[in-house]
Design a protein around this motif. Sequence first.
Motif: not given
Length: 299
Positions: A19-20, A25, A38, A45, A198-199, A229
């Motif tokens: 989960s982003v 994803r 990305v 990000d 995160q990305v 994460w």
Amino acid sequence: MTETAPTAERQLTRPVTISVGGVERVFDIEEPKLPEWVTDAALTDGGYPYDEKMPRKAYEQRLEALQIELVKLQYWLQASGERVMILFEGRDAAGKGGTIARIRKYMNPRSARNVALSKPSETERGQWYFQRYVAHFPTSGEFVTFDRSWYNRGGVEPVMGFCTPAEHARFLEETPDFERAICNDGIHFFKFWLNIGQVTQLKRFHDRRHDPLKTWKFSPIDVAGMTKWDDYTQKRDLMIARTHTEHAPWTVVRANDKRRARLAAMRRILLTLPYAGRDLAAIGEEDPRIIGSGPRALD
């Protein structure tokens, strides 16, 4: 047909669903080409305040000026007998090792050393938790950096199940007093948290996986961490809230751009220590968009 990775390793690095930003994803680290979601967001990000990396020429000029100051700092340590200890913490691929390498590049390795411990041995597992770290503390005139530290028990260990809830709770309770003893003994003590999005982390994991010079840095545990994460975030926030103290504060550096992060960490060290011949103009001013203190700086 040649595979990117052996079959057993390929199974460990199969595509993961993550989960982003609230969006599900699928990320396949074995795919040579990064997806656009990305590449488009890797720098900005997490609300990172710059949409371009620091230009290389400007970075290299400022880096050299700060490295000259670090050499001066080391002369002062050797003459005065003062001691410096710096912890670098952050998620996997946050840039800890690279930052430490630039800090130490021109310092004399006889009295400027880095500590990067592997997992504890059977003997060490039976000791007081902090004991194996204390053995590496600086003596007179030394400058010591830690690439990860006792804060493994604040984040990685509870998330991955490497310690019990009771051990984690005891760590959070005992650490402020442990660090008070460090400071009371006269050690100049710094704690840096390098904070990335995160990305950003996904891109760096991918870079490691496909760069033959960096692939040794990548491990299946990194893949496991990709799906955790939020767990890491919760433990990080609790850890910093419980161990951010007046005597041993956390310095948070926004590190999506490694260049700005490295300079920010160096500046904080140089602006804090009263070494002989310090050139404040060469050091420059801190960027409040990049560096802050304590839990609020994580927002």
